[in-house]
Every structure is written in structure tokens, then in C-alpha cells.
Design a protein around this motif. Structure first.
Motif, PDB file in Angstrom:
ATOM      1  N   GLN A 129      16.566  21.861  60.660  1.00  0.00           N
ATOM      2  CA  GLN A 129      16.853  22.102  59.241  1.00  0.00           C
ATOM      3  C   GLN A 129      18.320  22.447  59.023  1.00  0.00           C
ATOM      4  O   GLN A 129      18.952  21.969  58.063  1.00  0.00           O
ATOM      5  N   LEU A 130      18.873  23.282  59.901  1.00  0.00           N
ATOM      6  CA  LEU A 130      20.276  23.681  59.768  1.00  0.00           C
ATOM      7  C   LEU A 130      21.203  22.486  59.956  1.00  0.00           C
ATOM      8  O   LEU A 130      22.179  22.314  59.215  1.00  0.00           O
ATOM      9  N   ALA A 131      20.895  21.646  60.937  1.00  0.00           N
ATOM     10  CA  ALA A 131      21.730  20.465  61.189  1.00  0.00           C
ATOM     11  C   ALA A 131      21.651  19.476  60.032  1.00  0.00           C
ATOM     12  O   ALA A 131      22.613  18.763  59.750  1.00  0.00           O
ATOM     13  N   ALA A 132      20.497  19.433  59.370  1.00  0.00           N
ATOM     14  CA  ALA A 132      20.292  18.463  58.293  1.00  0.00           C
ATOM     15  C   ALA A 132      21.199  18.713  57.102  1.00  0.00           C
ATOM     16  O   ALA A 132      21.404  17.816  56.275  1.00  0.00           O
ATOM     17  N   ARG A 133      21.749  19.921  56.980  1.00  0.00           N
ATOM     18  CA  ARG A 133      22.713  20.200  55.918  1.00  0.00           C
ATOM     19  C   ARG A 133      24.124  19.738  56.308  1.00  0.00           C
ATOM     20  O   ARG A 133      25.023  19.705  55.479  1.00  0.00           O
ATOM     21  N   ARG A 134      24.318  19.392  57.578  1.00  0.00           N
ATOM     22  CA  ARG A 134      25.644  19.057  58.075  1.00  0.00           C
ATOM     23  C   ARG A 134      25.865  17.556  58.225  1.00  0.00           C
ATOM     24  O   ARG A 134      26.994  17.083  58.151  1.00  0.00           O
ATOM     25  N   VAL A 135      24.787  16.808  58.503  1.00  0.00           N
ATOM     26  CA  VAL A 135      24.932  15.386  58.811  1.00  0.00           C
ATOM     27  C   VAL A 135      23.864  14.578  58.084  1.00  0.00           C
ATOM     28  O   VAL A 135      22.873  15.118  57.588  1.00  0.00           O
ATOM     29  N   ALA A 136      24.075  13.272  58.059  1.00  0.00           N
ATOM     30  CA  ALA A 136      23.084  12.378  57.464  1.00  0.00           C
ATOM     31  C   ALA A 136      21.940  12.153  58.445  1.00  0.00           C
ATOM     32  O   ALA A 136      22.160  11.940  59.641  1.00  0.00           O
ATOM     33  N   ALA A 137      20.722  12.219  57.951  1.00  0.00           N
ATOM     34  CA  ALA A 137      19.534  11.910  58.747  1.00  0.00           C
ATOM     35  C   ALA A 137      18.584  11.104  57.873  1.00  0.00           C
ATOM     36  O   ALA A 137      18.527  11.302  56.654  1.00  0.00           O
ATOM     37  N   ARG A 138      17.852  10.198  58.481  1.00  0.00           N
ATOM     38  CA  ARG A 138      16.934   9.370  57.709  1.00  0.00           C
ATOM     39  C   ARG A 138      15.739  10.171  57.223  1.00  0.00           C
ATOM     40  O   ARG A 138      15.230   9.949  56.123  1.00  0.00           O
ATOM     41  N   ALA A 139      15.268  11.097  58.051  1.00  0.00           N
ATOM     42  CA  ALA A 139      14.089  11.885  57.703  1.00  0.00           C
ATOM     43  C   ALA A 139      13.986  13.038  58.691  1.00  0.00           C
ATOM     44  O   ALA A 139      14.613  13.020  59.762  1.00  0.00           O
ATOM     45  N   LEU A 140      13.184  14.041  58.327  1.00  0.00           N
ATOM     46  CA  LEU A 140      12.914  15.180  59.206  1.00  0.00           C
ATOM     47  C   LEU A 140      11.419  15.284  59.446  1.00  0.00           C
ATOM     48  O   LEU A 140      10.617  15.099  58.518  1.00  0.00           O
ATOM     49  N   VAL A 141      11.050  15.607  60.690  1.00  0.00           N
ATOM     50  CA  VAL A 141       9.677  15.946  61.036  1.00  0.00           C
ATOM     51  C   VAL A 141       9.722  17.309  61.707  1.00  0.00           C
ATOM     52  O   VAL A 141      10.360  17.478  62.750  1.00  0.00           O
ATOM     53  N   LEU A 142       9.059  18.293  61.110  1.00  0.00           N
ATOM     54  CA  LEU A 142       9.096  19.668  61.586  1.00  0.00           C
ATOM     55  C   LEU A 142       7.704  20.083  62.041  1.00  0.00           C
ATOM     56  O   LEU A 142       6.762  20.057  61.252  1.00  0.00           O
ATOM     57  N   LEU A 143       7.590  20.463  63.300  1.00  0.00           N
ATOM     58  CA  LEU A 143       6.306  20.824  63.889  1.00  0.00           C
ATOM     59  C   LEU A 143       6.282  22.323  64.141  1.00  0.00           C
ATOM     60  O   LEU A 143       7.058  22.832  64.965  1.00  0.00           O
ATOM     61  N   ALA A 144       5.418  23.042  63.417  1.00  0.00           N
ATOM     62  CA  ALA A 144       5.343  24.505  63.526  1.00  0.00           C
ATOM     63  C   ALA A 144       6.734  25.122  63.496  1.00  0.00           C
ATOM     64  O   ALA A 144       7.100  25.910  64.369  1.00  0.00           O
ATOM     65  N   PRO A 145       7.560  24.778  62.495  1.00  0.00           N
ATOM     66  CA  PRO A 145       8.963  25.197  62.507  1.00  0.00           C
ATOM     67  C   PRO A 145       9.149  26.680  62.238  1.00  0.00           C
ATOM     68  O   PRO A 145       8.414  27.283  61.451  1.00  0.00           O
ATOM     69  N   SER A 146      10.154  27.263  62.885  1.00  0.00           N
ATOM     70  CA  SER A 146      10.573  28.614  62.514  1.00  0.00           C
ATOM     71  C   SER A 146      11.123  28.573  61.096  1.00  0.00           C
ATOM     72  O   SER A 146      11.815  27.626  60.717  1.00  0.00           O
ATOM     73  N   PRO A 147      10.822  29.594  60.294  1.00  0.00           N
ATOM     74  CA  PRO A 147      11.267  29.583  58.889  1.00  0.00           C
ATOM     75  C   PRO A 147      12.742  29.925  58.762  1.00  0.00           C
ATOM     76  O   PRO A 147      13.299  30.661  59.583  1.00  0.00           O
ATOM     77  N   PRO A 148      13.397  29.420  57.716  1.00  0.00           N
ATOM     78  CA  PRO A 148      14.799  29.743  57.488  1.00  0.00           C
ATOM     79  C   PRO A 148      14.971  31.140  56.884  1.00  0.00           C
ATOM     80  O   PRO A 148      13.994  31.806  56.531  1.00  0.00           O
ATOM     81  N   TRP A 149      16.221  31.540  56.764  1.00  0.00           N
ATOM     82  CA  TRP A 149      16.580  32.846  56.206  1.00  0.00           C
ATOM     83  C   TRP A 149      15.920  33.035  54.838  1.00  0.00           C
ATOM     84  O   TRP A 149      15.920  32.148  53.994  1.00  0.00           O
ATOM     85  N   GLY A 150      15.338  34.208  54.647  1.00  0.00           N
ATOM     86  CA  GLY A 150      14.763  34.552  53.352  1.00  0.00           C
ATOM     87  C   GLY A 150      13.268  34.370  53.251  1.00  0.00           C
ATOM     88  O   GLY A 150      12.660  34.840  52.283  1.00  0.00           O
ATOM     89  N   ILE A 151      12.648  33.715  54.224  1.00  0.00           N
ATOM     90  CA  ILE A 151      11.195  33.529  54.187  1.00  0.00           C
ATOM     91  C   ILE A 151      10.532  34.603  55.037  1.00  0.00           C
ATOM     92  O   ILE A 151      10.774  34.704  56.237  1.00  0.00           O
ATOM     93  N   THR A 152       9.717  35.406  54.405  1.00  0.00           N
ATOM     94  CA  THR A 152       9.016  36.494  55.088  1.00  0.00           C
ATOM     95  C   THR A 152       7.716  35.980  55.673  1.00  0.00           C
ATOM     96  O   THR A 152       7.006  35.201  55.047  1.00  0.00           O
ATOM     97  N   GLY A 153       7.415  36.409  56.887  1.00  0.00           N
ATOM     98  CA  GLY A 153       6.178  36.003  57.546  1.00  0.00           C
ATOM     99  C   GLY A 153       4.957  36.353  56.714  1.00  0.00           C
ATOM    100  O   GLY A 153       4.969  37.298  55.916  1.00  0.00           O
ATOM    101  N   SER A 154       3.893  35.595  56.938  1.00  0.00           N
ATOM    102  CA  SER A 154       2.697  35.747  56.118  1.00  0.00           C
ATOM    103  C   SER A 154       1.605  36.568  56.793  1.00  0.00           C
ATOM    104  O   SER A 154       0.560  36.805  56.194  1.00  0.00           O
ATOM    105  N   THR A 155       1.839  37.027  58.044  1.00  0.00           N
ATOM    106  CA  THR A 155       0.788  37.740  58.771  1.00  0.00           C
ATOM    107  C   THR A 155       1.326  39.013  59.419  1.00  0.00           C
ATOM    108  O   THR A 155       2.534  39.159  59.651  1.00  0.00           O
ATOM    109  N   LEU A 156       0.415  39.895  59.776  1.00  0.00           N
ATOM    110  CA  LEU A 156       0.782  41.120  60.479  1.00  0.00           C
ATOM    111  C   LEU A 156       1.342  40.810  61.858  1.00  0.00           C
ATOM    112  O   LEU A 156       2.266  41.481  62.330  1.00  0.00           O
TER     113      LEU A 156
END
Length: 254
Positions: A81-108
Motif C-alpha cells: 500500500q505504501l509503495a502504491a502511493r509512490r509508483v504506478a501499478a496496474r492493480a493491488l492484491v492484499l492478503l490479510a494486510p496489516s492496516p495503515p496508520w489510523g486504523i484501530t484493531g477490531s479485536t482484543l
């Protein structure tokens, strides 16, 4: 057929995609699965930041003859996700991705893990050894034993700084793992396992909403979507989605 760059998660290397890459290659994709900085045999991750990982991936992408698809698993999903803001990419596929800054976890469980990391030493400069017990029971819990044991034997230390930038983002005044405001500028797909306690489906859904990604949940699956039972279905979903993206792009161009 285009290139797809697969980015591994924490404590791993490009070898994590040894099996997962095969269906893509069978469909004609050129698959690259590089080691992140410091993750090759004999390397050192001490002091490296998530920005170092993203910069290295962006440099690789910039050297390719055409924009590739970027695929990332777990922490590698956030690097992607971070690299995608820097360069051109055709598409992204994210598998169980770590969340970016500002997203709070949903579980204890996520909160407990983040708190434990906050208390661990070293805080920034050193490396963190893999906790094989935790990975066996949380990341690799649905991975066949022989494959699980092989993975555990190959795990490497991870940068303490990078781990904390991901899990303790609220302590990072530089907002290192921020992906900015608004959707990412390319089609994106985020896939979660409904039994994943590392990055639960609800958390991945928040990530998908933040970046404007299509969201899919894999029933009965856990965190190691690239190799646990059912990984072939994950690969098939990603490949079919990429086919649809290519068809849609071709239609728009015509």
C-alpha cells in the motif's frame, strides 16, 4: 502477460510464496518475490523502517519495463500500500494486510499484541526474534504440519522499528505507515480469513474501505492465506479478479 510482484510479511522472505506463485506462473504471469531489505540470508534488519521497505519495493517497480501488479501478504500488504502511493501499478492484491496508520484493531487480541510489542525491547534500533509458538497457533494454525514446520525453521528476525510502526502507529509522530487520504489510484482487492486473529476480517474491511478496495472473506481460513489449507482458492479468486480488471481496462481503453 504482465509481471506480478509478491511482497512477503514479517519474519519471512520471498520463499514464503514458493507454492503460491505457481498458479500465477501457470497462467502466464511473470512472478517476482524479492526479499525485503535485510531479510536475505546473512542480512540485518536492525533499525530498518517500513519506509525503507516501501522505498525498496518502489525502486524495484520503477525499474520494470511496465507497471506490474503488486501483491502483498500481512506486513507485506502494508508495504505494498505504501509503495502504491509512490509508483504506478496496474492493480493491488492484499492478503490479510496489516492496516495503515489510523486504523484501530477490531479485536482484543490485536490490542493485547500491540501492548506487548510496546513493552518489548529493543524499542527502535534492534531486531525482534520470531515467536514460533505464537506463529504456530495463530498464523500457521491451519497450515499442514510438514509445511508449517518448514516455515517455522526458515523464519528470521524482523526489524523492531518496523514492527512498532505497524502495531503502535499512534506512537509514531511521523505517521510512517499512513497511505494518505482517499482511495489508492488503482484497482485493489483485499482478502481476509474469517478465522484470522492476526489481522481479523473486520480490520481488513476497514483497510479496504480506507483505500477503496474490493473486499472478500475466505470462510474457515486463518492468516497464512498463501499456504494454509484452501490457499489454492485464494489464488484462484485473485487470478479471476485480475482477469476482470484486465478486461475492464481493455474495454475502457477501446
Amino acid at each position: 502477460m504482465s509481471t506480478i510482484v509478491m511482497t512477503h510479511g514479517a519474519f519471512c522472505g520471498g520463499w514464503a510464496f514458493d507454492a503460491f506463485r505457481e498458479p500465477f506462473e501457470a497462467r502466464g504471469w511473470t512472478v517476482l518475490s524479492p526479499d525485503l531489505p535485510g531479510h536475505a540470508e546473512g542480512g540485518s534488519v536492525a533499525g530498518l523502517s517500513m519506509s525503507d521497505y516501501a522505498r525498496d519495493l518502489a525502486r524495484l517497480v520503477a525499474e520494470l519495463p511496465e507497471p506490474p501488479v503488486l501483491l502483498g501478504h500481512s506486513m507485506g500488504g502494508l508495504v505494498t500500500q505504501l509503495a502504491a502511493r509512490r509508483v504506478a501499478a496496474r492493480a493491488l492484491v492484499l492478503l490479510a494486510p496489516s492496516p495503515p496508520w489510523g486504523i484501530t484493531g477490531s479485536t482484543l487480541e490485536e490490542a493485547i499484541t500491540a501492548f506487548g510489542v510496546h513493552l518489548a525491547d529493543p524499542f527502535w534500533a534492534g531486531s525482534v526474534s520470531p515467536d514460533r509458538h505464537l506463529m504456530r497457533h495463530h498464523s500457521l494454525d491451519r497450515t499442514p504440519k510438514a509445511r508449517r514446520d518448514a516455515i517455522l525453521a526458515r523464519l528470521r528476525p524482523e526489524s523492531g522499528r518496523a514492527v512498532r510502526e505497524v502495531l503502535n502507529w499512534w506512537l509514531d509522530p511521523f505517521m510512517t505507515t499512513s497511505v494518505g487520504v482517499g482511495p489508492l489510484p488503482m484497482p485493489s482487492l483485499a482478502i481476509a480469513g474469517d478465522r484470522d486473529v492476526v489481522h481479523p476480517a473486520l480490520t481488513v474491511r476497514q483497510t479496504a474501505t480506507r483505500i477503496g478496495a474490493t473486499f472478500r472473506v475466505m470462510p474457515g481460513m486463518s492468516h497464512w492465506l498463501i499456504g494454509e489449507e484452501g490457499w489454492e482458492d485464494v489464488a484462484a479468486i485473485a487470478l479471476d479478479w485480475l482477469d476482470q480488471v484486465r478486461v475492464s481496462s481493455a474495454s475502457t481503453a477501446s
